[in-house]
Design a protein around this motif. Structure first.
Motif, PDB file in Angstrom:
ATOM      1  N   UNK A  50       0.826  -1.203   0.000  1.00 36.16           N
ATOM      2  CA  UNK A  50       0.000   0.000   0.000  1.00 36.16           C
ATOM      3  C   UNK A  50       0.864   1.259   0.000  1.00 36.16           C
ATOM      4  N   UNK A  51       1.888   1.299   0.831  1.00 35.43           N
ATOM      5  CA  UNK A  51       2.711   2.517   0.893  1.00 35.43           C
ATOM      6  C   UNK A  51       3.413   2.789  -0.436  1.00 35.43           C
ATOM      7  N   UNK A  52       3.782   1.748  -1.167  1.00 27.37           N
ATOM      8  CA  UNK A  52       4.413   1.943  -2.473  1.00 27.37           C
ATOM      9  C   UNK A  52       3.400   2.461  -3.499  1.00 27.37           C
ATOM     10  N   UNK A  53       2.172   1.963  -3.435  1.00 20.37           N
ATOM     11  CA  UNK A  53       1.121   2.432  -4.350  1.00 20.37           C
ATOM     12  C   UNK A  53       0.886   3.926  -4.133  1.00 20.37           C
ATOM     13  N   UNK A  54       0.771   4.320  -2.878  1.00 20.56           N
ATOM     14  CA  UNK A  54       0.452   5.718  -2.551  1.00 20.56           C
ATOM     15  C   UNK A  54       1.606   6.676  -2.857  1.00 20.56           C
ATOM     16  N   UNK A  55       2.813   6.156  -3.007  1.00 23.11           N
ATOM     17  CA  UNK A  55       3.972   7.015  -3.305  1.00 23.11           C
ATOM     18  C   UNK A  55       4.191   7.231  -4.795  1.00 23.11           C
ATOM     19  N   UNK A  56       3.448   6.525  -5.629  1.00 19.71           N
ATOM     20  CA  UNK A  56       3.607   6.672  -7.084  1.00 19.71           C
ATOM     21  C   UNK A  56       3.249   8.095  -7.499  1.00 19.71           C
ATOM     22  N   UNK A  57       4.085   8.662  -8.361  1.00 24.75           N
ATOM     23  CA  UNK A  57       3.843   9.993  -8.909  1.00 24.75           C
ATOM     24  C   UNK A  57       3.583   9.854 -10.403  1.00 24.75           C
ATOM     25  N   UNK A  58       2.481  10.402 -10.855  1.00 25.97           N
ATOM     26  CA  UNK A  58       2.110  10.313 -12.267  1.00 25.97           C
ATOM     27  C   UNK A  58       2.825  11.377 -13.077  1.00 25.97           C
ATOM     28  N   UNK A  59       3.183  11.026 -14.300  1.00 23.66           N
ATOM     29  CA  UNK A  59       3.860  11.955 -15.189  1.00 23.66           C
ATOM     30  C   UNK A  59       2.999  12.153 -16.430  1.00 23.66           C
ATOM     31  N   UNK A  60       2.581  13.404 -16.668  1.00 24.40           N
ATOM     32  CA  UNK A  60       1.741  13.711 -17.836  1.00 24.40           C
ATOM     33  C   UNK A  60       2.577  13.977 -19.085  1.00 24.40           C
ATOM     34  N   UNK A  61       3.885  14.015 -18.921  1.00 24.61           N
ATOM     35  CA  UNK A  61       4.761  14.398 -20.023  1.00 24.61           C
ATOM     36  C   UNK A  61       5.244  15.821 -19.852  1.00 24.61           C
ATOM     37  N   UNK A  62       4.540  16.596 -19.029  1.00 23.26           N
ATOM     38  CA  UNK A  62       4.902  17.988 -18.772  1.00 23.26           C
ATOM     39  C   UNK A  62       5.096  18.264 -17.287  1.00 23.26           C
ATOM     40  N   UNK A  63       4.322  17.584 -16.448  1.00 20.09           N
ATOM     41  CA  UNK A  63       4.388  17.780 -14.999  1.00 20.09           C
ATOM     42  C   UNK A  63       4.284  16.435 -14.288  1.00 20.09           C
ATOM     43  N   UNK A  64       4.722  16.441 -13.039  1.00 19.01           N
ATOM     44  CA  UNK A  64       4.615  15.262 -12.193  1.00 19.01           C
ATOM     45  C   UNK A  64       3.538  15.540 -11.153  1.00 19.01           C
ATOM     46  N   UNK A  65       2.666  14.557 -10.920  1.00 18.61           N
ATOM     47  CA  UNK A  65       1.543  14.709  -9.996  1.00 18.61           C
ATOM     48  C   UNK A  65       1.613  13.634  -8.919  1.00 18.61           C
ATOM     49  N   UNK A  66       1.884  14.024  -7.669  1.00 20.16           N
ATOM     50  CA  UNK A  66       1.894  13.055  -6.571  1.00 20.16           C
ATOM     51  C   UNK A  66       0.483  12.845  -6.018  1.00 20.16           C
ATOM     52  N   UNK A  67       0.350  11.834  -5.210  1.00 23.13           N
ATOM     53  CA  UNK A  67      -0.870  11.605  -4.413  1.00 23.13           C
ATOM     54  C   UNK A  67      -2.146  11.395  -5.232  1.00 23.13           C
ATOM     55  N   UNK A  68      -2.041  10.791  -6.406  1.00 22.85           N
ATOM     56  CA  UNK A  68      -3.244  10.507  -7.183  1.00 22.85           C
ATOM     57  C   UNK A  68      -3.852   9.159  -6.820  1.00 22.85           C
ATOM     58  N   UNK A  69      -3.019   8.223  -6.353  1.00 19.95           N
ATOM     59  CA  UNK A  69      -3.507   6.893  -6.011  1.00 19.95           C
ATOM     60  C   UNK A  69      -3.684   6.747  -4.504  1.00 19.95           C
ATOM     61  N   UNK A  70      -4.688   5.986  -4.134  1.00 19.67           N
ATOM     62  CA  UNK A  70      -4.938   5.678  -2.730  1.00 19.67           C
ATOM     63  C   UNK A  70      -5.503   4.261  -2.664  1.00 19.67           C
ATOM     64  N   UNK A  71      -5.408   3.644  -1.498  1.00 16.76           N
ATOM     65  CA  UNK A  71      -5.990   2.321  -1.286  1.00 16.76           C
ATOM     66  C   UNK A  71      -7.018   2.454  -0.171  1.00 16.76           C
TER      67      UNK A  71
END
Length: 139
Positions: A50-71
């Motif tokens: 769970x902690x690894x899932x929640x630490x994933x940061x999404x990349x749109x190609x222009x910006x990085x977005x943290x905290x998008x995933x949760x369990x």
């Protein structure tokens, strides 16, 4: 393996939308598979933390977005005598969900293409985490 992290129609229509997952200390792989619809294409048992899932940061190609995933915990229900009641079958208590993989969870300021890229990136990162420990359910 990324397809394992694509939301089904049922997942998308859940409130909140989530990818069904199971806590392995509460649900065996065979029990979890028993809750899936008949002829489900899902055959892999993937272990993620769970902690690894929640630490994933999404990349749109222009910006990085943290905290998008949760369990989250997600209770299962079944119909008995016309009434919807909580499911207490063996393994039901381990049902959970990964939120943040649906179309509506991406930041609003992004274009549809960027949102699609974010979902694809999140699925790829989940697959990378899961590739460390998996096995296949046989018929």
């Amino acid at each position: 393996m990324e397809d394992e992290f694509t939301l089904s129609t049922k997942d998308k229509n859940s409130d909140p939308p989530h990818l069904s997952v199971w806590v392995d200390s509460l649900t065996t792989p065979e029990q979890a598979y028993g809750f899936l619809p008949p002829n489900s294409p899902r055959r892999l048992v993937l272990r993620l933390k769970v902690n690894e899932i929640c630490q994933i940061q999404a990349n749109s190609g222009e910006c990085v977005y943290p905290n998008l995933l949760n369990v989250i915990w997600v209770y299962l229900f079944q119909e008995i005598d016309g009434k919807c009641v909580r499911d207490y079958c063996p393994g039901a208590d381990g049902h959970s969900g990964i939120t943040g993989l649906d179309e509506e969870s991406a930041p609003n300021e992004l274009t549809n293409r960027q949102k699609k890229n974010i979902r694809k990136d999140l699925r790829a990162q989940l697959a990378e985490l899961a590739s460390k420990d998996f096995f296949q359910i046989t018929d």
